[in-house]
Design an enzyme around this catalytic site. Structure first.
Site, PDB file in Angstrom:
ATOM      1  CG  ASP A 100      23.016  14.084  52.221  1.00 44.71           C
ATOM      2  OD1 ASP A 100      22.483  14.476  52.964  1.00 44.71           O
ATOM      3  OD2 ASP A 100      23.837  14.831  51.627  1.00 44.71           O
TER       4      ASP A 100
ATOM      5  N   PRO B  77      23.718  19.548  73.888  1.00 42.53           N
ATOM      6  CG  PRO B  77      24.693  18.075  72.933  1.00 42.53           C
ATOM      7  CD  PRO B  77      23.482  18.689  72.846  1.00 42.53           C
TER       8      PRO B  77
ATOM      9  CE1 TYR C 262      24.849  23.493  64.825  1.00 39.13           C
ATOM     10  CE2 TYR C 262      25.264  24.990  66.637  1.00 39.13           C
ATOM     11  CZ  TYR C 262      25.047  23.699  66.078  1.00 39.13           C
ATOM     12  OH  TYR C 262      25.171  22.437  66.936  1.00 39.13           O
TER      13      TYR C 262
HETATM   14  C1  8X3 Z   1      27.648  22.775  69.735  1.00 38.26           C
HETATM   15  C2  8X3 Z   1      27.478  23.622  70.712  1.00 38.26           C
HETATM   16  O1  8X3 Z   1      28.110  26.140  71.708  1.00 38.26           O
HETATM   17  O2  8X3 Z   1      29.551  25.059  69.871  1.00 38.26           O
HETATM   18  O3  8X3 Z   1      25.990  22.581  69.340  1.00 38.26           O
HETATM   19  O4  8X3 Z   1      27.657  25.950  69.214  1.00 38.26           O
HETATM   20  S1  8X3 Z   1      28.294  25.280  70.229  1.00 38.26           S
END
Ligand code: 8X3
Length: 260
Positions: free
Chosen positions: A64, A188, A158
């Site tokens: 982890d 991405p 996030y």
């Molecule tokens: C993933 C891209 O746009 O789904 O990191 O947050 S998004």
């Protein structure tokens, strides 16, 4: 292009999604792999398949990345033959929830910040000195996100973790500018893995709706970019790559086909 045969590649979060796809691509290219994740059973299955399919060496360990002591112990105790890490793929990361920030769950924030930011830092802090010691054209490839470029509603924390990945990558690139080490941040956009299923705590219908009406990327699309990044000649540094599906321009700007 540089051959990856017998290179040592360490991948965090290797049991699924982009991490697993990277493991498959690197193994197909002949690299030996250190695969880390919390799910050891899955890692063992993946390792067995890669060994028999590609004849590469694969070491697995339950880790982890949030556990700083465990990260340190793992790297410090690597057998000598595995210590010469050529490529570090900092892939472990996740999103939890899509609530408004003022209604969000502080425990989710802790998990995201500890995994996506601090875990990446812990591994990098342990592995980059080995690359410097070895002077063998090391590469740090971080999996960032388009979420680190533009925030979106409900994704504040996030997105902040992925913005941190961008700036940690940029800062590290400056810190190792006098070393034969390259640092890449791959960002991405929408990739259909278990990412949204985890974000929505197993709610598959909600996860599916994220990608409704457009063709998302798959993990292998990103693994191909990671592999290319790892194969460019030693004088070439790919600093940043942003990859989205054709019908995603930026985080929130997407075109979805209407249902007939
Ligand atoms: C993933 C891209 O746009 O789904 O990191 O947050 S998004």
């Amino acid at each position: 292009m540089v051959a990856l045969k017998n290179k040592i590649v360490l991948i965090s979060g290797a049991s699924s999604g982009i991490g697993r796809a990277c493991a498959e691509r690197f193994a197909a290219a002949g690299a030996n792999l250190i695969l880390l994740a919390r799910n050891l059973t899955k890692l063992n299955e993946i390792a067995a398949a890669l060994r028999s399919e590609h004849g590469v060496k694969v070491m697995v360990d339950k880790l982890d990345v949030r556990d700083r002591v465990a990260v340190g112990a793992l790297v410090d105790n690597l057998p000598a033959e595995w210590r010469k890490i050529d490529i570090l793929v900092n892939n472990a990361g996740l999103a939890l929830g899509l609530e408004k920030l003022h209604e969000g769950d502080a425990e989710d924030w802790d998990v995201m910040l500890d995994t996506n930011v601090k875990g990446l830092l812990y591994l990098t802090r342990k592995v980059v000195p080995i690359m410097i010691e070895n002077q063998t054209n090391g590469q740090v490839i971080n999996i960032g996100s388009t979420a680190g470029i533009h925030a979106y509603a409900g994704g504040g924390v996030y997105c902040a973790t992925k913005a941190a990945v961008k700036f940690i990558s940029d800062g590290l690139r400056m810190d190792v500018v006098d070393q034969p080490i390259r640092v890449t941040n791959i960002q991405p956009g929408m990739v259909e893995t278990n990412f949204s299923v985890i974000r929505f705590q197993g709610d598959q219908a909600k996860a599916d709706s994220v990608y409704e009406g457009l063709q998302p990327l798959v993990a292998e699309d990103i693994a191909d970019v990671v592999l290319y990044t790892a194969m460019v000649p030693p004088h070439v540094q790919i600093c940043e790559v942003t990859v989205t599906p054709t019908h995603q321009a930026t985080g929130g700007v997407v075109h979805r086909k209407k249902k007939e």
